[in-house]
Enzyme design. Structure first.
Site, PDB file in Angstrom:
ATOM      1  N   LYS A 116       3.422  13.069   6.948  1.00  0.00           N
ATOM      2  CA  LYS A 116       4.251  12.006   6.385  1.00  0.00           C
ATOM      3  C   LYS A 116       3.482  11.467   5.185  1.00  0.00           C
ATOM      4  O   LYS A 116       2.448  10.814   5.333  1.00  0.00           O
ATOM      5  CB  LYS A 116       4.484  10.906   7.416  1.00  0.00           C
ATOM      6  CG  LYS A 116       5.423   9.821   6.916  1.00  0.00           C
ATOM      7  CD  LYS A 116       5.756   8.858   8.038  1.00  0.00           C
ATOM      8  CE  LYS A 116       6.820   7.852   7.619  1.00  0.00           C
ATOM      9  NZ  LYS A 116       6.429   7.024   6.496  1.00  0.00           N
ATOM     10  N   TYR A 227      11.135  17.892   1.226  1.00  0.00           N
ATOM     11  CA  TYR A 227      11.250  18.095   2.665  1.00  0.00           C
ATOM     12  C   TYR A 227      12.677  17.984   3.199  1.00  0.00           C
ATOM     13  O   TYR A 227      12.873  17.916   4.399  1.00  0.00           O
ATOM     14  CB  TYR A 227      10.342  17.111   3.415  1.00  0.00           C
ATOM     15  CG  TYR A 227      10.475  15.664   2.981  1.00  0.00           C
ATOM     16  CD1 TYR A 227      11.647  14.970   3.199  1.00  0.00           C
ATOM     17  CD2 TYR A 227       9.417  15.020   2.360  1.00  0.00           C
ATOM     18  CE1 TYR A 227      11.777  13.650   2.797  1.00  0.00           C
ATOM     19  CE2 TYR A 227       9.535  13.690   1.967  1.00  0.00           C
ATOM     20  CZ  TYR A 227      10.716  13.018   2.182  1.00  0.00           C
ATOM     21  OH  TYR A 227      10.843  11.722   1.790  1.00  0.00           O
ATOM     22  N   CYS A 409     -34.416 -15.703  -2.692  1.00  0.00           N
ATOM     23  CA  CYS A 409     -34.185 -14.946  -1.461  1.00  0.00           C
ATOM     24  C   CYS A 409     -33.714 -15.909  -0.381  1.00  0.00           C
ATOM     25  O   CYS A 409     -34.388 -16.897  -0.095  1.00  0.00           O
ATOM     26  CB  CYS A 409     -35.467 -14.249  -1.028  1.00  0.00           C
ATOM     27  SG  CYS A 409     -35.335 -13.503   0.600  1.00  0.00           S
ATOM     28  N   CYS A 412     -36.683 -16.036   2.533  1.00  0.00           N
ATOM     29  CA  CYS A 412     -38.022 -16.610   2.366  1.00  0.00           C
ATOM     30  C   CYS A 412     -38.082 -17.652   1.249  1.00  0.00           C
ATOM     31  O   CYS A 412     -39.112 -18.301   1.065  1.00  0.00           O
ATOM     32  CB  CYS A 412     -39.052 -15.507   2.132  1.00  0.00           C
ATOM     33  SG  CYS A 412     -38.874 -14.686   0.535  1.00  0.00           S
ATOM     34  N   CYS A 432     -42.068 -10.828   2.378  1.00  0.00           N
ATOM     35  CA  CYS A 432     -40.855 -11.479   2.874  1.00  0.00           C
ATOM     36  C   CYS A 432     -40.572 -11.017   4.306  1.00  0.00           C
ATOM     37  O   CYS A 432     -40.416  -9.821   4.553  1.00  0.00           O
ATOM     38  CB  CYS A 432     -39.678 -11.136   1.959  1.00  0.00           C
ATOM     39  SG  CYS A 432     -38.079 -11.631   2.621  1.00  0.00           S
TER      40      CYS A 432
HETATM   41  S1  IVH Z   1      12.153  12.982   6.397  1.00  0.00           S
HETATM   42  C1  IVH Z   1      16.592  12.353   6.586  1.00  0.00           C
HETATM   43  N1  IVH Z   1       9.729  13.855   5.879  1.00  0.00           N
HETATM   44  O1  IVH Z   1       9.040   8.310   4.984  1.00  0.00           O
HETATM   45  C2  IVH Z   1      15.156  12.658   6.298  1.00  0.00           C
HETATM   46  N2  IVH Z   1      10.293  11.642   5.248  1.00  0.00           N
HETATM   47  O2  IVH Z   1       9.486   6.020   6.717  1.00  0.00           O
HETATM   48  C3  IVH Z   1      14.302  11.479   6.557  1.00  0.00           C
HETATM   49  N3  IVH Z   1       8.481  10.445   4.114  1.00  0.00           N
HETATM   50  O3  IVH Z   1      12.178   7.462   3.719  1.00  0.00           O
HETATM   51  C4  IVH Z   1      12.993  11.541   5.921  1.00  0.00           C
HETATM   52  N4  IVH Z   1       7.009  12.075   4.180  1.00  0.00           N
HETATM   53  O4  IVH Z   1      10.463   8.513   2.077  1.00  0.00           O
HETATM   54  C5  IVH Z   1      10.581  12.820   5.790  1.00  0.00           C
HETATM   55  N5  IVH Z   1       7.637  14.759   5.464  1.00  0.00           N
HETATM   56  C6  IVH Z   1       8.488  13.737   5.376  1.00  0.00           C
HETATM   57  C7  IVH Z   1       8.122  12.523   4.781  1.00  0.00           C
HETATM   58  C8  IVH Z   1       9.072  11.479   4.732  1.00  0.00           C
HETATM   59  C9  IVH Z   1       7.243  10.837   3.801  1.00  0.00           C
HETATM   60  C10 IVH Z   1       9.038   9.096   3.826  1.00  0.00           C
HETATM   61  C11 IVH Z   1      10.462   9.111   3.347  1.00  0.00           C
HETATM   62  C12 IVH Z   1      11.207   8.243   4.318  1.00  0.00           C
HETATM   63  C13 IVH Z   1      10.117   7.415   4.893  1.00  0.00           C
HETATM   64  C14 IVH Z   1      10.483   6.856   6.245  1.00  0.00           C
END
Ligand code: IVH
Length: 670
Positions: A116, A227, A409, A412, A432
């Protein structure tokens, strides 16, 4: 050249440049040199200047184009950009599986897991394989149009390849981020230019993406991982995994750390592994995202107004927190260095409670303008000690005052000074007591002489009663004497004295580290010990002999020489030796073979049978050099468990990767 020929050549050049952009920015495996690439770009630019009517919006020259805007145009997302549901424990991931199991009775699930990314969600719209519009997530329903800014990100393809080039309309989503190394470089440059710096890569990326002038965005090192493909089922895909493949083939950058997991156990294993590796990723990730692989199952599970039911984020332990500075103190180090420390309202962070944070030195305090009463954002990443990221300006009390560094210091009362060219203030009193206490604490610490029971309270009393004035005095302590100290009984006194006596056989390397010689830490101490084998030989080493040792520069050599030229020090060493402290290196091999001479190593990941430090020592003893960054000049990358991105770097640069067994064989340990 006539117009038809020009059109033909332009199309060839654009195609070649796109191909090399893809290799460079998406796959990170360039096939041509920078100079060759520049030549293609130059030819394209010149030809377009000659035939302006042939400039097309998808030309590589048009990545940085468009006028600065006043405001961004709002765009309504066709499908809302939802958030993600969160889990913080493996049990909550199992609950997720139970939940989707109840929604689809009898179904079996396969998952896809990926990092993430802590960046900014964006949506990219392509028509007939051409990038036509890019937008921020905004509130999820309405975002802002930032097409010209996104075009400057070189890992975003302007035109697609098959299979997705054929889609009449395609919306892909991903995360824009700034790689950590680029972020640090940018902040350094901004700092040097006297401009404001960013608190973290995410803020820097957000600032860059929302620049009014795309030319500014273009100078910011942004990257993206894709993604998500909206309406993927309508495009004929049946799994997310397959969709990711199509994204990659079509020219998009997807995360190489993505894995398909057949069971929830495998998912949990992935999350644990990724969290352990997070510091080596090269970008900030705040968790893992777990998605149901089957698009049909995704469709049947559907979404709430807030998040899809077929996905969940596993959040890593938080590493940033805010708290309040209650006081600012100055500590005295073992060489008299004065280190300012902020005393914080205790706050839990990544598994420990933080109540102190070092502010390093005067300039650091001034740069961050930390004051008593301030609310501060602190961070603790991996093994890194906690530090203040920034002051939360909005929460500063109106009556706060800048911190004034003391010129005496605090222990000391002796005058302190900051010498020209030095970052630190120093207490100038060699007697010291605070310095002595610090030196004794270091002397007995685990990686030095490893004296158990030599705690702060004992040191405090021994120094205050003037019973211990140097390291050698420790070895003259009797059980009866120690038993008289406060909070000491006969038994604990015996334990301490036994521990002190046991420390006599730690060997030269640890002893040298323990002595607290300026610029001599664990690594240099080990080098010196293995080079000379005994204290006697080391004491006689000339400045040249010292600085000839690989890994020891003239400054260290000078510090070592200076230490041994001081009679107080040699006197302590003589008395330590008389007390029976071993002054030789047990595994010293005089002038041993140096089969690894001239070879450079990078160690990464956890080795099972040897610590990283021991592997380094061994390599250096055999003449090899150990560095931390993989480059073309690296000869070997030694990869243990969970090695992280250095192995990817090695593969990219064609550097030999050794596993643990191969490394041990090379150094003759197997
Ligand atoms: S999937 C419908 N995959 O995290 C798809 N989100 O907290 C939903 N994010 O709004 C998102 N890395 O901006 C997905 N590998 C990842 C991600 C990711 C970061 C962010 C994204 C989302 C937020 C949610």
């Amino acid at each position: 050249m006539n117009q038809a020929d020009a059109a033909q050549r332009l199309s060839e050049l654009r195609e070649q440049i796109r191909h090399h952009d893809y290799l460079y920015y998406v796959e990170a495996r360039p096939e041509i040199s920078d100079a060759e690439y520049d030549a293609l770009m130059r030819e394209l630019r010149e030809l377009e200047a000659q035939f302006p009517e042939l400039v097309s919006p998808d030309s590589p020259t048009q990545r940085v184009a468009g006028q600065p805007v006043e405001t961004f145009r709002p765009v309504e997302h066709r499908v809302a950009m939802l958030s993600l549901d969160n889990a913080t424990t493996p049990d909550q991931l199992r609950e997720f599986e139970a939940r989707i199991g109840r929604a689809l009775p009898g179904a079996r699930f396969t998952y896809v897991c990926e990092p993430k990314i802590d960046g900014l969600g964006v949506a990219l719209l392509y028509e007939q394989g051409r990038f036509v519009r890019g937008a921020t997530r905004g509130d999820g329903r309405v975002g802002e149009e930032i097409t010209p800014n996104l075009k400057t990100i070189r890992s975003i393809p302007i035109t697609l390849r098959d299979p997705l080039a054929r889609a009449r309309e395609l919306e892909v989503r991903g995360e824009v981020f700034m790689p950590r190394a680029d972020f640090e470089q940018l902040n350094r440059a901004l700092g040097e230019a006297g401009e404001g710096t960013f608190a973290n890569p995410r803020n820097a990326a957000a600032g860059a993406v929302r620049q009014k002038d795309p030319a500014v965005t273009a100078r910011r090192p942004l990257d993206i991982f894709l993604y998500h493909v909206s309406a993927a089922r309508e495009l004929g895909f049946t799994t997310y995994w397959e969709t990711l493949h199509a994204l990659r083939e079509s020219g998009f950058k997807t995360n190489p750390k993505t894995e398909r997991c057949p069971t929830m156990d495998a998912v949990i294993d992935y999350c644990v592994r990724l969290e352990a590796e997070r510091d080596a990723l090269g970008y900030d990730a705040d968790g893992a995202v777990i998605k149901v692989d089957s698009l049909e199952q995704q469709w049947r599970l559907g979404s709430t107004t807030h998040h899809p039911r077929w996905a969940i984020a596993f959040k890593f332990a938080a590493r940033q927190a805010t708290t309040v500075v209650q006081a600012m103190e100055v500590n005295v180090g073992k060489t008299g260095t004065l280190t300012p420390v902020a005393k914080l309202v205790p706050v839990p962070l990544a598994g420990v409670v933080i109540s102190n944070v070092s502010l390093h030195n005067e300039d650091e305090i001034r740069r961050k303008d930390v004051r008593v009463g301030d609310t501060v954002l602190i961070e603790r990443a991996g093994d890194v000690i906690p530090y203040v990221v920034q002051v939360v300006a909005a929460k500063r009390p109106p009556d706060s005052r800048p911190f004034v560094f003391p010129d005496r210091c605090p222990a000391c009362g002796h005058p302190a000074a900051r010498l020209p060219g030095e970052a630190y203030w120093r207490c100038l009193n060699t007697a010291c007591p605070a310095q002595l206490k610090e030196r004794l604490r270091h002397f007995g610490s685990r990686r030095a002489m490893d004296i158990e029971h030599l705690g702060e309270a004992v040191i405090e009393q021994l120094v205050d009663r003037k019973r211990v004035k140097d390291f050698a005095d420790l070895y003259t302590l009797t059980v009866a004497e120690v038993a008289e100290l406060e909070r000491f009984a006969e038994k604990s006194a015996e334990n301490l004295v036994t521990a002190i006596q046991a420390s006599k056989t730690r060997g030269l390397a640890r002893l040298l580290n323990a002595l607290g010689i300026r610029m001599v830490g664990e690594r240099v101490a080990a080098l010196l010990a293995h080079q000379f084998g005994s204290m006697e030989r080391l004491q006689q080493a000339s400045l040249d002999e010292l600085s000839d040792i690989r890994g020891i520069g003239p400054q260290i050599a000078q510090a070592v020489r200076k230490f041994f030229d001081d009679d107080t020090n040699t006197d302590v060493i003589r008395r330590l030796s008389e007390a029976g402290v071993d002054m030789t290196q047990p595994d010293f091999v005089a002038e041993g073979p140096r089969p690894l001479a001239g070879k450079t190593f990078v160690l990464t990941g956890t080795l099972a049978s040897i610590t990283r430090e021991a592997a380094r020592e061994l390599t250096e003893r055999l003449g090899g050099r150990v560095t931390s960054v993989v480059s073309k000049k690296t000869d070997y990358v030694v990869a243990g468990e969970a090695p992280g991105s250095k192995v990817d770097d090695a593969r990219r640069l064609g550097v030999t990767v050794l596993d643990e067994a191969a490394f041990l064989a090379l150094v003759g340990r197997r």
